[in-house]
Enzyme design. Structure first.
Site, PDB file in Angstrom:
ATOM      1  N   GLY A   1       1.941  -0.163 -20.602  1.00  0.00           N
ATOM      2  CA  GLY A   1       2.676  -1.314 -20.099  1.00  0.00           C
ATOM      3  C   GLY A   1       4.131  -0.996 -19.916  1.00  0.00           C
TER       4      GLY A   1
ATOM      5  N   CYS B   1      -2.104  -4.006 -21.719  1.00  0.00           N
ATOM      6  CA  CYS B   1      -0.952  -3.889 -22.598  1.00  0.00           C
ATOM      7  C   CYS B   1      -1.250  -2.938 -23.739  1.00  0.00           C
ATOM      8  CB  CYS B   1      -0.604  -5.250 -23.203  1.00  0.00           C
ATOM      9  SG  CYS B   1      -0.292  -6.524 -21.994  1.00  0.00           S
TER      10      CYS B   1
ATOM     11  N   ASP C   1      -8.802  13.392  -8.317  1.00  0.00           N
ATOM     12  CA  ASP C   1      -8.100  12.247  -8.905  1.00  0.00           C
ATOM     13  C   ASP C   1      -9.111  11.420  -9.682  1.00  0.00           C
ATOM     14  OD1 ASP C   1      -6.063  10.612  -9.667  1.00  0.00           O
ATOM     15  OD2 ASP C   1      -5.414  10.078  -7.642  1.00  0.00           O
ATOM     16  N   ASP C   2      -8.597  10.568 -10.588  1.00  0.00           N
ATOM     17  CA  ASP C   2      -9.532   9.806 -11.415  1.00  0.00           C
ATOM     18  C   ASP C   2     -10.139   8.631 -10.681  1.00  0.00           C
ATOM     19  OD1 ASP C   2      -7.813   7.219 -12.157  1.00  0.00           O
ATOM     20  OD2 ASP C   2      -6.517   8.965 -12.169  1.00  0.00           O
TER      21      ASP C   2
ATOM     22  N   CYS D   1     -16.350  -2.588 -13.276  1.00  0.00           N
ATOM     23  CA  CYS D   1     -15.534  -2.257 -12.100  1.00  0.00           C
ATOM     24  C   CYS D   1     -16.310  -1.380 -11.125  1.00  0.00           C
ATOM     25  CB  CYS D   1     -14.212  -1.613 -12.508  1.00  0.00           C
ATOM     26  SG  CYS D   1     -14.360  -0.225 -13.629  1.00  0.00           S
TER      27      CYS D   1
ATOM     28  N   CYS E   1     -14.314  -0.588 -22.494  1.00  0.00           N
ATOM     29  CA  CYS E   1     -13.965  -0.390 -21.078  1.00  0.00           C
ATOM     30  C   CYS E   1     -13.998   1.111 -20.765  1.00  0.00           C
ATOM     31  CB  CYS E   1     -12.556  -0.935 -20.854  1.00  0.00           C
ATOM     32  SG  CYS E   1     -11.796  -0.385 -19.325  1.00  0.00           S
TER      33      CYS E   1
ATOM     34  N   ASN F   1      -3.536  -7.419 -26.510  1.00  0.00           N
ATOM     35  CA  ASN F   1      -3.941  -6.623 -25.346  1.00  0.00           C
ATOM     36  C   ASN F   1      -5.320  -7.111 -24.935  1.00  0.00           C
ATOM     37  OD1 ASN F   1      -5.244  -3.231 -25.004  1.00  0.00           O
ATOM     38  ND2 ASN F   1      -4.628  -4.652 -23.420  1.00  0.00           N
ATOM     39  N   GLY F   2      -5.437  -7.559 -23.711  1.00  0.00           N
ATOM     40  CA  GLY F   2      -6.723  -8.043 -23.237  1.00  0.00           C
ATOM     41  C   GLY F   2      -6.532  -9.235 -22.338  1.00  0.00           C
TER      42      GLY F   2
ATOM     43  N   CYS G   1     -18.409  -1.054 -20.876  1.00  0.00           N
ATOM     44  CA  CYS G   1     -18.310  -1.985 -19.748  1.00  0.00           C
ATOM     45  C   CYS G   1     -18.061  -1.134 -18.516  1.00  0.00           C
ATOM     46  CB  CYS G   1     -17.147  -2.963 -19.944  1.00  0.00           C
ATOM     47  SG  CYS G   1     -16.881  -4.006 -18.474  1.00  0.00           S
TER      48      CYS G   1
ATOM     49  N   CYS H   1     -11.440  -6.311 -12.402  1.00  0.00           N
ATOM     50  CA  CYS H   1     -11.581  -6.382 -13.858  1.00  0.00           C
ATOM     51  C   CYS H   1     -11.035  -7.718 -14.338  1.00  0.00           C
ATOM     52  CB  CYS H   1     -10.798  -5.239 -14.495  1.00  0.00           C
ATOM     53  SG  CYS H   1     -10.848  -5.296 -16.286  1.00  0.00           S
TER      54      CYS H   1
ATOM     55  N   TYR I   1      -8.929   6.528 -16.888  1.00  0.00           N
ATOM     56  CA  TYR I   1      -7.539   6.498 -16.438  1.00  0.00           C
ATOM     57  C   TYR I   1      -6.554   5.975 -17.472  1.00  0.00           C
ATOM     58  CZ  TYR I   1      -3.415   4.491 -14.103  1.00  0.00           C
ATOM     59  OH  TYR I   1      -2.134   4.136 -13.765  1.00  0.00           O
TER      60      TYR I   1
END
Ligand code: AMP
Length: 471
Positions: free
Chosen positions: A41, A13, A361-362, A452, A252, A115-116, A449, A398, A258
């Site tokens: 979001g 978010c 692409d990412d 992923c 993150c 957000n989180g 972090c 994630c 991205y």
């Protein structure tokens, strides 16, 4: 991990907050800020404004301009406000989970936007419910609000209250909050999600990303640090406190890969520059002979620039993305798709026909979009398509607020690179190494972090993925 549990939703978010010590229209400023955070979001949007002792709030499902119009914004009069955009792809996307949440507690009214994702929200919720608490949503933001109310009764200091709550909650959180006297910004001790402060005139702004400060003409002051609590009062005094918990910073890394907008600076690093650097290192790690480098819009564009600069292969605009197709776009059904309906992407034939194309692409999450794009480029006459990904294979879900679907949909978690190449139909496929990726946020003094990509979560992750938190 159990698949059922893995399938629960995770979201990301955007949050925004402002304390107006000048004479602009507070709600409109939040509206513009949320517009700039729309990429974080697209499911719901909301604004809460403090008007005297009450808090007015409007929130609904949809994009920012769908949720707000002139009449609604004119009704949201006040001098302190927060806003929220919420993102999710699956699960419970009801308006009851839209934010900000407005609650009445002993000291007055509070509004909170988050957000989180908390990893222990259901444990805390169970505890609170067993003590008689009532919840209106399935959102973990309400758990935070409940804890604030509870600890506030035992303490006459809001900072002490927030610190106690921070000792209880585990996970990622970047929060904007209105209390009876202040605008508050809180970032979790790991600093997983970004949060920054800006100033316009005598007024302070707090936002998930610096692009939202630019949007409202605020000057970036600084990032809120991991574990920091910032409080700003209506006289414009800013206080900063630190949580009792000290953790190794773990922003993150996918924010740079991205999620964040390329015109944002996150923790002192330009997202655009980090992506260009990723493209450069990718070109060094996985060179290929080709005639043109193109980026998959919009995530791959900056890295494509870096790849082109490093390799000397010309950069081209080979793929168009219809910018009006949002997340709510109804995908063509298989039968319609077979008729060649492709609304979202279209190759620019004059750029790719007869050429050996490097497509950047990412990330590849499920592989579905990537396969469609590779097929399109080939149908448009590309002689070869060499796929290069500016991050490592995305293998692990994630738990901290990025929607990465279920593990069984993370194609790299069960396929080799060669199998993915075959699936997407590319002539070659290569990914940036993790070591390479970690060199991209040039000048960063924080840790990241990278769970992923390598499964190293910065904290214990539960067997159960929390549901309907706002991410
Ligand atoms: P796919 O080939 O279907 O896995 O789609 C890959 C595309 O998804 C890439 O262009 C990414 O930019 C994009 N992407 C990466 N992470 C996410 C996410 N959390 N939500 C939506 N799209 C994403």
């Amino acid at each position: 991990m159990n698949d059922f549990l893995m399938e629960k939703q995770k979201e990301a978010c955007g949050v925004f907050g402002i304390i107006n010590n000048d004479d602009f229209d507070t709600a409109r400023m939040v509206y513009y800020g949320l517009y700039a955070l729309q990429h974080r979001g697209q499911e719901s949007a909301g604004i809460a404004v403090k008007s005297g002792n009450t808090i007015l709030c409007h929130k609904d499902m949809g994009l920012v301009p769908e949720v707000f119009d002139r009449v609604i914004l004119n009704q949201l009069q006040g001098n302190v406000a927060i806003g929220h955009v919420r993102y999710s792809t699956t699960g419970d996307s009801s308006v009851s989970n839209a934010q900000p949440m407005v609650l009445r507690y002993r000291n007055g009214n509070m509004a909170i936007a988050h957000n989180g994702n908390l990893v222990n929200a259901s444990v805390l919720r169970d505890e609170l419910e067993s003590q008689g608490a009532i919840f209106q949503s399935t959102n973990d933001t309400e758990v935070i609000a409940n804890l604030i109310s509870r600890y506030r009764v035992m303490s006459n200091d809001i900072v002490d209250t927030i610190k106690k709550v921070m000792n209880e909650i585990k996970g990622s959180y970047a929060i904007t909050m209105i209390t009876p006297k202040r605008l508050v910004g809180i970032r979790d001790p790991f600093g997983i999600r970004p949060l920054c402060i800006g100033k316009t005139g005598n007024s302070y702004v707090i936002a998930s990303e610096s692009c939202a400060l630019d949007a409202v003409g605020a000057k970036f002051i600084r990032d809120i640090e991991p574990g920091e609590i910032v409080l700003i009062d209506e006289e414009g005094n800013l206080e900063s406190h630190k949580s009792d918990k000290k953790e190794a910073s773990s922003l993150c890394i996918f924010e740079h890969v991205y999620f964040a907008r390329p015109d944002s600076n996150v923790d002192g690093v330009s997202t655009h520059m980090a992506r260009v650097e990723a493209g450069r290192i990718l070109a060094k790690e996985h060179p290929v002979e080709a005639d043109i480098v193109i980026g998959a819009p919009s995530g791959g564009l900056d890295a494509a620039l870096g790849f082109s600069r490093e390799s000397g292969i010309p950069y081209g605009h080979g793929l168009l993305k219809n910018r009006y197709v949002g997340r709510t776009f109804i995908q063509p059904e298989q039968a319609t798709r077979e008729k060649g309906v492709s609304i979202k992407f279209n190759p620019i034939k004059s750029e790719v026909t007869g050429k050996r194309v490097v497509l950047i692409d990412d990330s590849i999450v499920r592989g579905t979009t990537t396969r469609q794009i590779v097929t399109m480029l080939k149908e448009a006459g590309a002689k070869e398509v060499h796929m290069r990904i500016s991050s490592p294979p995305y293998k692990f879900p994630c738990f901290f607020g990025i929607d990465t679907s279920t593990r069984k949909q993370l194609v790299a978690s069960y396929s080799s690179i060669e199998e993915i190449r075959e699936l997407i139909g590319a002539d070659s496929l290569a990914y940036l190494s993790l070591e390479g990726l970690l060199r991209t946020p040039v000048g960063s003094t924080l840790g990241f972090c990278t769970a992923c990509f390598n499964g190293n979560y910065p904290m214990d992750v539960p067997d159960e993925v929390e549901k309907n938190s706002c991410g």
